[in-house]
Design a protein around this motif. Structure first.
Motif, PDB file in Angstrom:
ATOM      1  N   ASP A   1       0.861  -1.185   0.000  1.00  0.00           N
ATOM      2  CA  ASP A   1       0.000   0.000   0.000  1.00  0.00           C
ATOM      3  C   ASP A   1       0.900   1.239   0.000  1.00  0.00           C
ATOM      4  N   LYS A   2       1.059   1.849  -1.168  1.00  0.00           N
ATOM      5  CA  LYS A   2       1.981   2.982  -1.316  1.00  0.00           C
ATOM      6  C   LYS A   2       1.488   4.243  -0.604  1.00  0.00           C
ATOM      7  N   ASN A   3       0.184   4.329  -0.320  1.00  0.00           N
ATOM      8  CA  ASN A   3      -0.337   5.469   0.439  1.00  0.00           C
ATOM      9  C   ASN A   3       0.045   5.365   1.911  1.00  0.00           C
ATOM     10  N   LYS A   4       0.072   4.147   2.411  1.00  0.00           N
ATOM     11  CA  LYS A   4       0.413   3.926   3.813  1.00  0.00           C
ATOM     12  C   LYS A   4       1.921   4.011   4.039  1.00  0.00           C
ATOM     13  N   PHE A   5       2.675   3.457   3.089  1.00  0.00           N
ATOM     14  CA  PHE A   5       4.140   3.459   3.183  1.00  0.00           C
ATOM     15  C   PHE A   5       4.713   4.052   1.895  1.00  0.00           C
ATOM     16  N   PRO A   6       4.939   5.369   1.886  1.00  0.00           N
ATOM     17  CA  PRO A   6       5.411   6.022   0.655  1.00  0.00           C
ATOM     18  C   PRO A   6       6.842   5.641   0.260  1.00  0.00           C
ATOM     19  N   SER A   7       7.624   5.115   1.206  1.00  0.00           N
ATOM     20  CA  SER A   7       8.984   4.704   0.854  1.00  0.00           C
ATOM     21  C   SER A   7       9.240   3.272   1.309  1.00  0.00           C
ATOM     22  N   VAL A   8      10.133   2.621   0.585  1.00  0.00           N
ATOM     23  CA  VAL A   8      10.515   1.240   0.866  1.00  0.00           C
ATOM     24  C   VAL A   8      12.025   1.197   0.939  1.00  0.00           C
ATOM     25  N   ASN A   9      12.546   0.401   1.883  1.00  0.00           N
ATOM     26  CA  ASN A   9      13.993   0.274   1.994  1.00  0.00           C
ATOM     27  C   ASN A   9      14.345  -1.169   2.293  1.00  0.00           C
ATOM     28  N   LEU A  10      15.519  -1.555   1.899  1.00  0.00           N
ATOM     29  CA  LEU A  10      16.058  -2.894   2.123  1.00  0.00           C
ATOM     30  C   LEU A  10      17.123  -2.806   3.208  1.00  0.00           C
ATOM     31  N   TYR A  11      17.079  -3.729   4.161  1.00  0.00           N
ATOM     32  CA  TYR A  11      18.064  -3.772   5.242  1.00  0.00           C
ATOM     33  C   TYR A  11      18.580  -5.191   5.411  1.00  0.00           C
ATOM     34  N   PHE A  12      19.816  -5.297   5.839  1.00  0.00           N
ATOM     35  CA  PHE A  12      20.390  -6.573   6.239  1.00  0.00           C
ATOM     36  C   PHE A  12      20.610  -6.504   7.742  1.00  0.00           C
ATOM     37  N   GLN A  13      20.095  -7.485   8.471  1.00  0.00           N
ATOM     38  CA  GLN A  13      20.158  -7.467   9.935  1.00  0.00           C
ATOM     39  C   GLN A  13      20.975  -8.644  10.436  1.00  0.00           C
ATOM     40  N   ASP A  14      21.730  -8.393  11.487  1.00  0.00           N
ATOM     41  CA  ASP A  14      22.469  -9.451  12.166  1.00  0.00           C
ATOM     42  C   ASP A  14      22.901  -8.917  13.522  1.00  0.00           C
ATOM     43  N   GLU A  15      23.471  -9.786  14.315  1.00  0.00           N
ATOM     44  CA  GLU A  15      23.989  -9.399  15.615  1.00  0.00           C
ATOM     45  C   GLU A  15      25.377 -10.016  15.784  1.00  0.00           C
ATOM     46  N   SER A  16      26.179  -9.375  16.631  1.00  0.00           N
ATOM     47  CA  SER A  16      27.532  -9.848  16.872  1.00  0.00           C
ATOM     48  C   SER A  16      27.920  -9.580  18.315  1.00  0.00           C
ATOM     49  N   ARG A  17      28.743 -10.456  18.850  1.00  0.00           N
ATOM     50  CA  ARG A  17      29.170 -10.346  20.245  1.00  0.00           C
ATOM     51  C   ARG A  17      30.559  -9.713  20.314  1.00  0.00           C
ATOM     52  N   PHE A  18      30.728  -8.845  21.295  1.00  0.00           N
ATOM     53  CA  PHE A  18      32.009  -8.196  21.558  1.00  0.00           C
ATOM     54  C   PHE A  18      32.290  -8.313  23.041  1.00  0.00           C
ATOM     55  N   GLY A  19      33.554  -8.489  23.407  1.00  0.00           N
ATOM     56  CA  GLY A  19      33.862  -8.651  24.821  1.00  0.00           C
ATOM     57  C   GLY A  19      35.224  -8.120  25.201  1.00  0.00           C
ATOM     58  N   LEU A  20      35.528  -8.296  26.476  1.00  0.00           N
ATOM     59  CA  LEU A  20      36.786  -7.784  27.020  1.00  0.00           C
ATOM     60  C   LEU A  20      37.974  -8.689  26.723  1.00  0.00           C
ATOM     61  N   MET A  21      37.722  -9.945  26.310  1.00  0.00           N
ATOM     62  CA  MET A  21      38.838 -10.826  25.977  1.00  0.00           C
ATOM     63  C   MET A  21      39.541 -10.284  24.745  1.00  0.00           C
ATOM     64  N   SER A  22      40.836 -10.172  24.813  1.00  0.00           N
ATOM     65  CA  SER A  22      41.616  -9.632  23.696  1.00  0.00           C
ATOM     66  C   SER A  22      41.568 -10.571  22.499  1.00  0.00           C
ATOM     67  N   HIS A  23      41.500  -9.988  21.315  1.00  0.00           N
ATOM     68  CA  HIS A  23      41.569 -10.738  20.063  1.00  0.00           C
ATOM     69  C   HIS A  23      42.825 -10.282  19.337  1.00  0.00           C
ATOM     70  N   ILE A  24      43.746 -11.202  19.201  1.00  0.00           N
ATOM     71  CA  ILE A  24      45.036 -10.893  18.596  1.00  0.00           C
ATOM     72  C   ILE A  24      44.921 -11.020  17.080  1.00  0.00           C
ATOM     73  N   GLY A  25      45.466 -10.032  16.383  1.00  0.00           N
ATOM     74  CA  GLY A  25      45.456 -10.044  14.933  1.00  0.00           C
ATOM     75  C   GLY A  25      46.777  -9.538  14.389  1.00  0.00           C
ATOM     76  N   ARG A  26      46.911  -9.583  13.103  1.00  0.00           N
ATOM     77  CA  ARG A  26      48.142  -9.124  12.455  1.00  0.00           C
ATOM     78  C   ARG A  26      48.303  -7.621  12.605  1.00  0.00           C
ATOM     79  N   CYS A  27      49.540  -7.179  12.607  1.00  0.00           N
ATOM     80  CA  CYS A  27      49.825  -5.749  12.604  1.00  0.00           C
ATOM     81  C   CYS A  27      51.135  -5.513  11.867  1.00  0.00           C
TER      82      CYS A  27
END
Length: 190
Positions: free
Chosen positions: A10-36
Motif C-alpha cells: 500500500d503505497k499510500n500507507k508506506f510512501p517509501s521502501v527500503n532494504l536492510y540486512f540485519q544481524d547481531e555480533s558479540r564483543f567482549g573484554l577478551m583480547s583478540h590478537i590479529g596481524r599488525c
C-alpha cells in the motif's frame, strides 16, 4: 519475493521502501590478537587479557541509502529481538522495511508479532555469505583486534564511536550486493 511485495504494498500507507540486512555480533573484554605492521625483524608486543564479559550489537544496514539502526544489549533472545524490531520500526515509521535475516533460533517470532512496517525475509540455513551485514561486523572487528579495554564501559564507548563514525557511503559500499540491489530496484522501480 520482492516482486510480490512490490505489487501488494500500500503505497499510500508506506510512501517509501527500503532494504536492510540485519544481524547481531558479540564483543567482549577478551583480547583478540590479529596481524599488525611492524619494522622488519621487530616482533610486535600486544597486551592481552582473558576476561569473559560481553555485550551484543544488533544492527540493520541499508545498501540503498546507507541508513543504519544499531542497538547494544546484553544477550540474545526472542523477547530482545521483538523489542529490537519495535524500536527499529519506530525509526522512519512511514518507511516499509524489508529486513533480510538469518535463521537464528531467536529470530523465530510469530508473524503477528512483527511490526506492520517490517517484512522479515529469511536467507537459507547455513548461508552467512548471503547476509552482507556479516561484512559490517568484519569491518568493525578488524579495528577491534589488538585493542585492550579495561572495562565494559570502555568497550561500549569504543563500539558506539565506531558505529557513529560509519558513514552512509561506507555502509552502502560494504552491503551493496548487486544481486539484491537488482531485484529490489526491479520490484520497486527505483
Amino acid at each position: 519475493m520482492f516482486i510480490q511485495l512490490g505489487n501488494s504494498l500500500d503505497k499510500n500507507k508506506f510512501p517509501s521502501v527500503n532494504l536492510y540486512f540485519q544481524d547481531e555480533s558479540r564483543f567482549g573484554l577478551m583480547s583478540h590478537i590479529g596481524r599488525c605492521i611492524t619494522a622488519k625483524g621487530v616482533r610486535p608486543v600486544i597486551s592481552y587479557q582473558h576476561r569473559f564479559s560481553t555485550t551484543y550489537l544488533y544492527g540493520s544496514y541499508s545498501p540503498i541509502d546507507g541508513n543504519s539502526f544499531v542497538w547494544e544489549i546484553n544477550g540474545t533472545s526472542i523477547d530482545i529481538f521483538k523489542r529490537y524490531l519495535q524500536a527499529f520500526s519506530a525509526q522512519r515509521p512511514n518507511e516499509y522495511k524489508i529486513v533480510v535475516i538469518d535463521n537464528a533460533r531467536f529470530h523465530l517470532i510469530k508473524p503477528d508479532e512483527v511490526p506492520e512496517n517490517i517484512f522479515l525475509l529469511n536467507i537459507p540455513p547455513y548461508t552467512p555469505e548471503l547476509n552482507p551485514s556479516e561484512q559490517i561486523w568484519q569491518y568493525i572487528k578488524t579495528r577491534y583486534k589488538n585493542q585492550l579495554f579495561a572495562t565494559m564501559r570502555d568497550l561500549k564507548k569504543w563500539l558506539w564511536d565506531m558505529v557513529i563514525k560509519m558513514q552512509p557511503e561506507t555502509i552502502m559500499s560494504i552491503t551493496g550486493n548487486k544481486h539484491y540491489l537488482k531485484l529490489f530496484n526491479a520490484a520497486f522501480c527505483i
